[in-house]
Scaffold this motif. Structure first.
Motif, PDB file in Angstrom:
ATOM      1  N   SER A   1       2.292  -4.476   3.423  1.00  0.00           N
ATOM      2  CA  SER A   1       3.382  -3.582   3.796  1.00  0.00           C
ATOM      3  C   SER A   1       3.110  -2.177   3.265  1.00  0.00           C
ATOM      4  O   SER A   1       2.265  -1.983   2.389  1.00  0.00           O
ATOM      5  N   MET A   2       3.838  -1.197   3.817  1.00  0.00           N
ATOM      6  CA  MET A   2       3.673   0.199   3.409  1.00  0.00           C
ATOM      7  C   MET A   2       4.863   0.635   2.564  1.00  0.00           C
ATOM      8  O   MET A   2       6.009   0.354   2.893  1.00  0.00           O
ATOM      9  N   LEU A   3       4.567   1.327   1.478  1.00  0.00           N
ATOM     10  CA  LEU A   3       5.585   1.974   0.661  1.00  0.00           C
ATOM     11  C   LEU A   3       5.460   3.473   0.893  1.00  0.00           C
ATOM     12  O   LEU A   3       4.490   4.098   0.454  1.00  0.00           O
ATOM     13  N   LEU A   4       6.408   4.069   1.627  1.00  0.00           N
ATOM     14  CA  LEU A   4       6.361   5.508   1.903  1.00  0.00           C
ATOM     15  C   LEU A   4       6.837   6.275   0.675  1.00  0.00           C
ATOM     16  O   LEU A   4       7.928   6.022   0.146  1.00  0.00           O
ATOM     17  N   VAL A   5       6.015   7.203   0.232  1.00  0.00           N
ATOM     18  CA  VAL A   5       6.312   8.002  -0.955  1.00  0.00           C
ATOM     19  C   VAL A   5       6.340   9.473  -0.549  1.00  0.00           C
ATOM     20  O   VAL A   5       5.312  10.034  -0.149  1.00  0.00           O
ATOM     21  N   ALA A   6       7.508  10.094  -0.604  1.00  0.00           N
ATOM     22  CA  ALA A   6       7.622  11.519  -0.298  1.00  0.00           C
ATOM     23  C   ALA A   6       7.193  12.317  -1.520  1.00  0.00           C
ATOM     24  O   ALA A   6       7.599  12.021  -2.649  1.00  0.00           O
ATOM     25  N   GLN A   7       6.366  13.333  -1.297  1.00  0.00           N
ATOM     26  CA  GLN A   7       5.893  14.179  -2.395  1.00  0.00           C
ATOM     27  C   GLN A   7       6.316  15.619  -2.121  1.00  0.00           C
ATOM     28  O   GLN A   7       5.681  16.322  -1.338  1.00  0.00           O
ATOM     29  N   PRO A   8       7.398  16.082  -2.764  1.00  0.00           N
ATOM     30  CA  PRO A   8       7.857  17.452  -2.520  1.00  0.00           C
ATOM     31  C   PRO A   8       6.772  18.460  -2.887  1.00  0.00           C
ATOM     32  O   PRO A   8       6.158  18.359  -3.948  1.00  0.00           O
TER      33      PRO A   8
ATOM     34  N   VAL B   1       0.861  -1.188   0.000  1.00  0.00           N
ATOM     35  CA  VAL B   1       0.000   0.000   0.000  1.00  0.00           C
ATOM     36  C   VAL B   1       0.897   1.238   0.000  1.00  0.00           C
ATOM     37  O   VAL B   1       1.777   1.364   0.865  1.00  0.00           O
ATOM     38  N   ALA B   2       0.697   2.119  -0.965  1.00  0.00           N
ATOM     39  CA  ALA B   2       1.472   3.360  -1.016  1.00  0.00           C
ATOM     40  C   ALA B   2       0.942   4.337   0.036  1.00  0.00           C
ATOM     41  O   ALA B   2      -0.267   4.509   0.183  1.00  0.00           O
ATOM     42  N   VAL B   3       1.863   4.959   0.766  1.00  0.00           N
ATOM     43  CA  VAL B   3       1.513   5.970   1.766  1.00  0.00           C
ATOM     44  C   VAL B   3       2.181   7.267   1.325  1.00  0.00           C
ATOM     45  O   VAL B   3       3.406   7.397   1.393  1.00  0.00           O
ATOM     46  N   VAL B   4       1.381   8.192   0.828  1.00  0.00           N
ATOM     47  CA  VAL B   4       1.904   9.417   0.222  1.00  0.00           C
ATOM     48  C   VAL B   4       2.009  10.500   1.294  1.00  0.00           C
ATOM     49  O   VAL B   4       1.003  10.871   1.914  1.00  0.00           O
ATOM     50  N   VAL B   5       3.216  11.003   1.499  1.00  0.00           N
ATOM     51  CA  VAL B   5       3.492  12.027   2.515  1.00  0.00           C
ATOM     52  C   VAL B   5       3.980  13.277   1.807  1.00  0.00           C
ATOM     53  O   VAL B   5       5.033  13.256   1.158  1.00  0.00           O
ATOM     54  N   GLU B   6       3.220  14.365   1.924  1.00  0.00           N
ATOM     55  CA  GLU B   6       3.655  15.615   1.306  1.00  0.00           C
ATOM     56  C   GLU B   6       4.821  16.204   2.081  1.00  0.00           C
ATOM     57  O   GLU B   6       4.794  16.273   3.306  1.00  0.00           O
TER      58      GLU B   6
ATOM     59  N   THR C   1       6.073   3.474 -11.660  1.00  0.00           N
ATOM     60  CA  THR C   1       6.887   2.259 -11.785  1.00  0.00           C
ATOM     61  C   THR C   1       6.653   1.291 -10.635  1.00  0.00           C
ATOM     62  O   THR C   1       7.372   0.296 -10.516  1.00  0.00           O
ATOM     63  N   GLN C   2       5.676   1.583  -9.782  1.00  0.00           N
ATOM     64  CA  GLN C   2       5.426   0.745  -8.607  1.00  0.00           C
ATOM     65  C   GLN C   2       4.073   0.048  -8.725  1.00  0.00           C
ATOM     66  O   GLN C   2       3.091   0.648  -9.135  1.00  0.00           O
ATOM     67  N   ALA C   3       4.051  -1.220  -8.366  1.00  0.00           N
ATOM     68  CA  ALA C   3       2.791  -1.950  -8.262  1.00  0.00           C
ATOM     69  C   ALA C   3       2.282  -1.819  -6.832  1.00  0.00           C
ATOM     70  O   ALA C   3       2.970  -2.211  -5.891  1.00  0.00           O
ATOM     71  N   VAL C   4       1.091  -1.243  -6.665  1.00  0.00           N
ATOM     72  CA  VAL C   4       0.504  -1.071  -5.331  1.00  0.00           C
ATOM     73  C   VAL C   4      -0.960  -1.480  -5.385  1.00  0.00           C
ATOM     74  O   VAL C   4      -1.636  -1.348  -6.408  1.00  0.00           O
TER      75      VAL C   4
END
Length: 362
Positions: free
Chosen positions: A108-115, A74-79, A128-131
């Motif tokens: 599991s969590m995939l942490l994704v930083a979003q500038p 699961v992608a977890v998008v963090v600004e 490019t990620q399978a979620v």
């Protein structure tokens, strides 16, 4: 021009490279390749031409095949930078609760930083990620390009108030009503000179007094909602200052603006939008020889544990771990094929040692 298989030596072209070459956003390029979104024919042709020029064949076929089933991520998008999330105790509590629920489901969590200055970068990373699903756990901007990209792939989305989109199911705090809890408490104590300390109303906002154009241009729904809740009770003329960041130091700098006025204009109560900002206001007051709460009442929002503060904040208790667990349960329900919709998240007033009646006139 002959096809170029690498944009730089040793690097394969990416969807983001294609988008730049075609002069479109990464999310628009993603919609062209997915075939699941409305894109003008001329725009789609530019994207396909750019892809041919770069010899970009489309999303990774392995990821595409995995997306037809479940990959357990699961992608977890963090600004903003991830380090900021790990410095904020409320953000940590939310991530803990979310991780607990997803771990119980074997995901599991995939942490994704979003500038904030380049939100499209997260689209390129996720391309490019399978979620299996994505979560926006920390309320950010109203609009986010990641939403269209993931919805085009059929990925369920869950948030905590933002992005604002019908395709995102939220665990929602009524921000205005929650902010009214501390505002009303302060008014009931007898305070009439109230001031408000807000989180940033938009990305890149400086520490400054808030003007009407600032309010109109707000892009963070949580900050705008809390400001509306304060103003509904305190009135539109109560002074408001926004902090440039969600830290104790930023709160202290913003509170100094509110306190550096003649004594007869100085607020007797500061209602803050976050506990970290409130802690900064306590520091600013005590640095000026003011007693909290004898000379100045300070209230916060979130109800986090601040053991280093020599006070127990009066605050809005919003249990972060439980909010994270609620978002995790929405994800689980969506992946089980159950319909998910916005659900309210209750909060309550917690009275501590930082609020008292205003000082008697001298």
């Amino acid at each position: 021009m002959p096809p170029t298989r690498q944009t730089r030596a040793g690097r394969r072209p990416t969807l983001r490279d294609v988008a730049r070459r075609a002069g479109v956003s990464t999310s628009t390029a993603s919609l062209v390749f997915s075939g699941k979104g409305p894109v003008a024919s001329g725009t789609a042709e530019r994207v396909r031409t750019a892809a041919a020029d770069l010899a970009y064949a489309g999303p990774d076929p392995l990821a595409s095949s995995l997306r037809q089933g479940r990959v357990g991520t699961v992608a977890v998008v963090v600004e903003g930078p991830l380090r900021y999330a790990f410095h904020d105790p409320f953000a940590l509590a939310i991530l803990d609760g979310l991780a607990e629920e997803l771990d119980a489901a074997g995901r599991s969590m995939l942490l994704v930083a979003q500038p904030v200055e380049d939100p499209e970068r997260a689209v390129a990373q996720l391309a490019t990620q399978a979620v299996d699903a994505a979560v926006f756990p920390l309320c950010g901007e109203r609009d986010n390009p990641v939403v269209d990209h993931l919805l085009a792939r059929g990925v369920p989305l869950v948030g905590s108030g933002a992005p604002v989109h019908p395709g995102v199911a939220h665990v929602l705090t009524d921000e205005a009503a929650a902010m009214a809890l501390t505002t009303r408490h302060v008014l009931n104590l007898g305070h009439r000179r109230l001031a408000h300390l807000t989180m940033p109303l938009r990305a890149g906002a400086p520490t400054s007094r808030v003007t009407e154009p600032d309010v109109a241009g707000a892009t963070y729904p949580d900050a705008a909602g809390r400001l509306a809740g304060f103003r509904a009770l305190a009135g539109p003329d109560a002074p408001v200052v926004q902090a440039h960041d969600l830290t104790v130091e930023a709160g202290e700098a913003a509170a100094r603006i509110l306190l550096d006025v003649p004594d007869d204009e100085r607020p007797t109560a500061i209602v803050a939008q976050a506990d970290l900002l409130a802690a900064g206001a306590v520091r600013a007051a005590e640095a000026r020889g003011l007693r909290v709460p004898g000379d100045l009442t300070v209230t916060g929002f979130d109800g986090v544990d601040l053991p280093w503060l020599d006070h127990v904040l009066t605050t809005v208790d919003q249990p972060g771990a439980e909010k994270g667990r609620r978002m995790g349960r929405l994800v689980r329900h969506a992946l089980e094929g159950r319909p998910v919709r916005d659900e309210p998240f209750p909060v309550r007033l917690r009275v501590g040692t930082t609020s008292a009646p205003p000082p008697s006139p001298r």
